[in-house]
Design a protein around this motif. Sequence first.
Motif, PDB file in Angstrom:
ATOM      1  N   THR A  77       2.072   2.193  -3.432  1.00  0.00           N
ATOM      2  CA  THR A  77       0.953   2.619  -4.258  1.00  0.00           C
ATOM      3  C   THR A  77       0.532   4.042  -3.915  1.00  0.00           C
ATOM      4  O   THR A  77       0.194   4.824  -4.808  1.00  0.00           O
ATOM      5  CB  THR A  77      -0.233   1.660  -4.083  1.00  0.00           C
ATOM      6  N   LEU A  78       0.572   4.400  -2.639  1.00  0.00           N
ATOM      7  CA  LEU A  78       0.211   5.758  -2.238  1.00  0.00           C
ATOM      8  C   LEU A  78       1.136   6.793  -2.882  1.00  0.00           C
ATOM      9  O   LEU A  78       0.704   7.894  -3.220  1.00  0.00           O
ATOM     10  CB  LEU A  78       0.251   5.895  -0.718  1.00  0.00           C
TER      11      LEU A  78
ATOM     12  N   LEU B 126       0.816  -1.206   0.000  1.00  0.00           N
ATOM     13  CA  LEU B 126       0.000   0.000   0.000  1.00  0.00           C
ATOM     14  C   LEU B 126       0.854   1.263   0.000  1.00  0.00           C
ATOM     15  O   LEU B 126       0.527   2.244  -0.672  1.00  0.00           O
ATOM     16  CB  LEU B 126      -0.921  -0.017   1.215  1.00  0.00           C
TER      17      LEU B 126
ATOM     18  N   ILE C  24      -7.819   5.726  -7.761  1.00  0.00           N
ATOM     19  CA  ILE C  24      -7.816   5.056  -6.469  1.00  0.00           C
ATOM     20  C   ILE C  24      -7.747   3.554  -6.704  1.00  0.00           C
ATOM     21  O   ILE C  24      -8.378   3.038  -7.620  1.00  0.00           O
ATOM     22  CB  ILE C  24      -9.052   5.463  -5.643  1.00  0.00           C
TER      23      ILE C  24
ATOM     24  N   ILE D 290      -6.248   1.294  -1.277  1.00  0.00           N
ATOM     25  CA  ILE D 290      -6.423   2.671  -0.804  1.00  0.00           C
ATOM     26  C   ILE D 290      -7.884   2.913  -0.447  1.00  0.00           C
ATOM     27  O   ILE D 290      -8.186   3.566   0.566  1.00  0.00           O
ATOM     28  CB  ILE D 290      -5.920   3.672  -1.868  1.00  0.00           C
TER      29      ILE D 290
ATOM     30  N   GLN E 266      -9.225   4.062   3.231  1.00  0.00           N
ATOM     31  CA  GLN E 266     -10.043   5.252   3.431  1.00  0.00           C
ATOM     32  C   GLN E 266     -11.391   4.908   4.047  1.00  0.00           C
ATOM     33  O   GLN E 266     -11.910   5.654   4.871  1.00  0.00           O
ATOM     34  CB  GLN E 266     -10.242   5.980   2.104  1.00  0.00           C
TER      35      GLN E 266
END
Length: 154
Positions: free
Chosen positions: A105-106, A102, A114, A118, A122
């Motif tokens: 990827t962020l 993750l 998105i 993610i 969220q």
Amino acid sequence: MVPGVVAGAAIYVFHVEVEVATGIRRVAALPGLVLAHVMITIPWTVRLIAANLSGLDRSVEEAAMNLGAGPVLTFRRIMLPMIRPGIVAAALFSFIVSFGNLEMTLFLVGPGRITLPIAILQYLEWRIDPTIAAVSFRQIVLVGAGCGKLANVF
């Protein structure tokens, strides 16, 4: 193992440098994200398929060639079914490593885009309900079905 934040930052800086040097848009683009995930999954793929190849009996391949099969036919009908478990295991491990990364990827996802990890993060930030468990179960079923189809393709 390099922590995900460090790997994400390093790959982001690499994409920026490549974009500056070549003029090709790489930052916050889908090809850059896909390339980064492929890059982090290559070690798992190579390790698992190499382990599978080390235990193969080469005499079966030689026998097929001696009986008149060409290299392509020998690979498709003899070798590919023998290395199928390694390919399926590599696909599973690569998916797990890629999905669980993750932090990288962020760094690499563009604005307005998105990914599922993610979105899950969220969602969990504001709500706690069984929806994420249902999404996770559905994803496990889809991945299992996909790997079953992958095993049948070979």
